[in-house]
Scaffold this motif. Structure first.
Motif, PDB file in Angstrom:
ATOM      1  N   LEU A  33       0.815  -1.263  -0.125  1.00 27.69           N
ATOM      2  CA  LEU A  33       0.072   0.045   0.022  1.00 27.69           C
ATOM      3  C   LEU A  33       0.774   1.224   0.071  1.00 27.69           C
ATOM      4  CD1 LEU A  33      -2.608  -1.161   2.431  1.00 27.69           C
ATOM      5  CD2 LEU A  33      -2.862  -1.001  -0.046  1.00 27.69           C
ATOM      6  N   LEU A  36       2.817   2.417  -3.394  1.00 27.00           N
ATOM      7  CA  LEU A  36       2.373   3.015  -4.440  1.00 27.00           C
ATOM      8  C   LEU A  36       1.889   4.523  -4.135  1.00 27.00           C
ATOM      9  CD1 LEU A  36      -0.060  -0.022  -5.722  1.00 27.00           C
ATOM     10  CD2 LEU A  36       1.823   1.078  -6.632  1.00 27.00           C
ATOM     11  N   GLY A 107       1.349 -11.247  -8.642  1.00 27.55           N
ATOM     12  CA  GLY A 107       2.216 -10.204  -8.304  1.00 27.55           C
ATOM     13  C   GLY A 107       3.601 -10.420  -9.191  1.00 27.55           C
ATOM     14  N   TYR A 110       2.426 -10.112 -13.218  1.00 30.88           N
ATOM     15  CA  TYR A 110       2.409  -8.885 -13.398  1.00 30.88           C
ATOM     16  C   TYR A 110       3.723  -8.105 -13.498  1.00 30.88           C
ATOM     17  CZ  TYR A 110       1.885  -3.687 -12.624  1.00 30.88           C
ATOM     18  OH  TYR A 110       2.394  -2.503 -12.771  1.00 30.88           O
ATOM     19  N   GLU A 138      -1.566  -6.497 -17.723  1.00 32.03           N
ATOM     20  CA  GLU A 138      -2.944  -5.800 -17.479  1.00 32.03           C
ATOM     21  C   GLU A 138      -3.886  -6.846 -16.373  1.00 32.03           C
ATOM     22  OE1 GLU A 138      -4.990  -3.805 -20.357  1.00 32.03           O
ATOM     23  OE2 GLU A 138      -3.263  -2.263 -20.574  1.00 32.03           O
ATOM     24  N   GLN A 141      -2.112  -7.857 -13.272  1.00 32.78           N
ATOM     25  CA  GLN A 141      -2.222  -6.586 -12.294  1.00 32.78           C
ATOM     26  C   GLN A 141      -3.642  -6.630 -11.607  1.00 32.78           C
ATOM     27  OE1 GLN A 141      -2.045  -2.585 -13.912  1.00 32.78           O
ATOM     28  NE2 GLN A 141      -1.148  -1.749 -11.955  1.00 32.78           N
ATOM     29  N   ALA A 142      -4.790  -6.800 -12.604  1.00 28.71           N
ATOM     30  CA  ALA A 142      -6.140  -6.807 -12.043  1.00 28.71           C
ATOM     31  C   ALA A 142      -6.278  -7.892 -10.862  1.00 28.71           C
ATOM     32  CB  ALA A 142      -7.062  -6.892 -13.168  1.00 28.71           C
ATOM     33  N   HIS A 144      -4.056  -9.501  -9.351  1.00 29.46           N
ATOM     34  CA  HIS A 144      -3.134  -9.010  -7.960  1.00 29.46           C
ATOM     35  C   HIS A 144      -3.881  -8.039  -6.907  1.00 29.46           C
ATOM     36  CE1 HIS A 144       0.596  -9.539  -5.615  1.00 29.46           C
ATOM     37  NE2 HIS A 144       0.556  -8.218  -5.425  1.00 29.46           N
ATOM     38  N   TYR A 145      -4.422  -6.916  -7.783  1.00 27.36           N
ATOM     39  CA  TYR A 145      -5.426  -6.222  -7.011  1.00 27.36           C
ATOM     40  C   TYR A 145      -6.625  -6.572  -6.207  1.00 27.36           C
ATOM     41  CZ  TYR A 145      -8.150  -1.921  -6.327  1.00 27.36           C
ATOM     42  OH  TYR A 145      -8.816  -0.915  -5.549  1.00 27.36           O
ATOM     43  N   TRP A 146      -7.140  -7.299  -7.052  1.00 29.86           N
ATOM     44  CA  TRP A 146      -8.615  -7.818  -6.361  1.00 29.86           C
ATOM     45  C   TRP A 146      -8.357  -8.846  -5.312  1.00 29.86           C
ATOM     46  CZ3 TRP A 146     -12.616  -4.975  -6.229  1.00 29.86           C
ATOM     47  CH2 TRP A 146     -12.551  -3.924  -7.164  1.00 29.86           C
ATOM     48  N   GLN A 148      -6.033  -8.725  -3.159  1.00 23.91           N
ATOM     49  CA  GLN A 148      -5.710  -8.375  -1.754  1.00 23.91           C
ATOM     50  C   GLN A 148      -7.196  -7.976  -1.295  1.00 23.91           C
ATOM     51  OE1 GLN A 148      -4.873  -3.817  -1.264  1.00 23.91           O
ATOM     52  NE2 GLN A 148      -5.398  -3.872  -3.407  1.00 23.91           N
ATOM     53  N   TRP A 149      -8.104  -7.453  -1.994  1.00 22.41           N
ATOM     54  CA  TRP A 149      -9.409  -7.495  -1.321  1.00 22.41           C
ATOM     55  C   TRP A 149     -10.178  -8.744  -0.594  1.00 22.41           C
ATOM     56  CZ3 TRP A 149     -10.478  -3.046   0.581  1.00 22.41           C
ATOM     57  CH2 TRP A 149     -10.003  -1.825  -0.013  1.00 22.41           C
TER      58      TRP A 149
END
Ligand code: HEM
Ligand code: HEM
Length: 181
Positions: A33, A36, A107, A110, A138, A141-142, A144-146, A148-149
Motif C-alpha cells: 500500500l 504506491l 504479483g 504482473y 494488465e 495486475q487486476a 493481484h489488485y482484487w 488483496q480485497w
C-alpha cells in the motif's frame, strides 16, 4: 511435538502459520500500500524490492506448508461445532491457501509481463524469465489488485471465527494454534 496429531497442530505447522500470517499482514500489505503512495525515489525503490522479495519468500513457505499439511494429519474441530460452521471453516482455509499462492504468483506475473525487474535477493532478475506483454500484465495486475480485497475479507472472517472460538465458545481452537503442548 513437531508433527500434527489428530487433536493438535505440531510446532512446524504452527510456526509456518504465524510466519506466513506475519509476513503478509505486517510486511506485504503495508509495503504494497505504501510503495504506491510515496514519491518515486530511494524509499519507493526499497519498498518495491522488499515487497517483491518477501512475496517470493511467502510463495516458498506456502509450498513447504502445503507439503507439510499433506504429510500430516489435520486436527478435527471440536465435536460440538455445528456442521455448517465446519464447512465454513474448511472453505475459509481453502481460500486462504489459494490466496497465499495466488498473491505472489499474480504479483510476479504482473511484474515480469510488465517488463519490470524481479531482483531475487538482489542476485538474479527472475523477471527476465518471461517476455514482456502489455495485455498479460494488465490481466495479472487486476488479479493481484482484487486478490488483496479477497484476502482482507477472508482474513477478517477467519480472525472473527478464531476469536469466537476463544472468547464465546471458550474451546481449544485458538489455543492449539498458539502452542503444540
Ligand atoms: C503474499 C504476497 C503478496 C501480497 C499479500 C501482496 C499485496 C499487495 C498489495 C496489498 C498491493 C497494493 C495494491 C494496491 O493498492 O493497488 C500490492 C501491489 C503490488 N505488488 Fe504485491 N503482494 C504480494 C506479492 C507480490 C510479489 C511476489 C510481487 C512481485 C514479484 C508483487 C508485486 C507487486 C507490484 C508490482 C505491485 C504494484 C501494483 C500496481 O502498480 O498497481 N507482489 N501487492
Ligand atoms: C491474527 C490473525 C490470525 C489468527 C488469530 C488465526 C487463527 C487461526 C487458527 C486458530 C487456526 C486453526 C483452526 C483449527 O484448528 O481448525 C488457523 C488455521 C489456518 N489459518 Fe489462520 N489465523 C490468522 C491469520 C491467518 C492468515 C493471515 C492466514 C493466511 C493468509 C491464515 C491461514 C490459515 C490457514 C490456511 C489455516 C488452516 C490450516 C490448515 O488447515 O492447514 N491465518 N488460523
Amino acid at each position: 511435538m513437531r508433527w500434527n496429531t489428530e487433536e493438535r497442530w505440531g510446532s512446524i505447522a504452527i510456526s509456518l502459520h504465524w510466519l506466513i500470517a506475519a509476513l503478509i499482514l505486517l510486511v506485504q500489505v503495508p509495503a504494497g500500500l505504501v510503495m504506491l503512495r510515496v514519491e518515486p525515489g530511494a524509499l519507493q525503490d526499497t519498498l518495491f524490492n522488499v515487497h517483491k522479495n518477501i512475496g517470493l519468500v511467502v510463495f516458498a513457505l506456502a509450498l513447504v506448508r502445503l507439503g507439510w499439511r499433506l504429510a500430516n494429519p489435520v486436527p478435527a474441530l471440536p465435536l460440538d461445532v455445528p456442521g455448517w460452521q465446519v464447512r465454513i471453516a474448511r472453505l475459509t482455509h481453502f481460500l486462504l491457501y489459494a490466496l497465499i499462492f495466488l498473491l505472489p504468483i499474480s504479483g510476479f506475473l504482473y511484474t515480469a509481463f510488465g517488463g519490470f525487474p524481479v531482483p531475487l535477493f538482489m542476485l538474479w532478475d527472475l523477471g527476465q524469465l518471461i517476455p514482456a506483454s502489455e495485455p498479460q500484465a494488465e490481466i495479472w495486475q487486476a488479479i493481484h489488485y482484487w486478490s488483496q480485497w479477497a484476502l482482507y475479507l477472508v482474513v477478517a472472517l477467519h480472525v472473527a471465527g478464531a476469536l469466537q472460538h476463544h472468547f464465546v465458545l471458550d474451546d481449544e481452537v485458538l489455543r492449539r494454534m498458539l502452542s503444540s503442548r
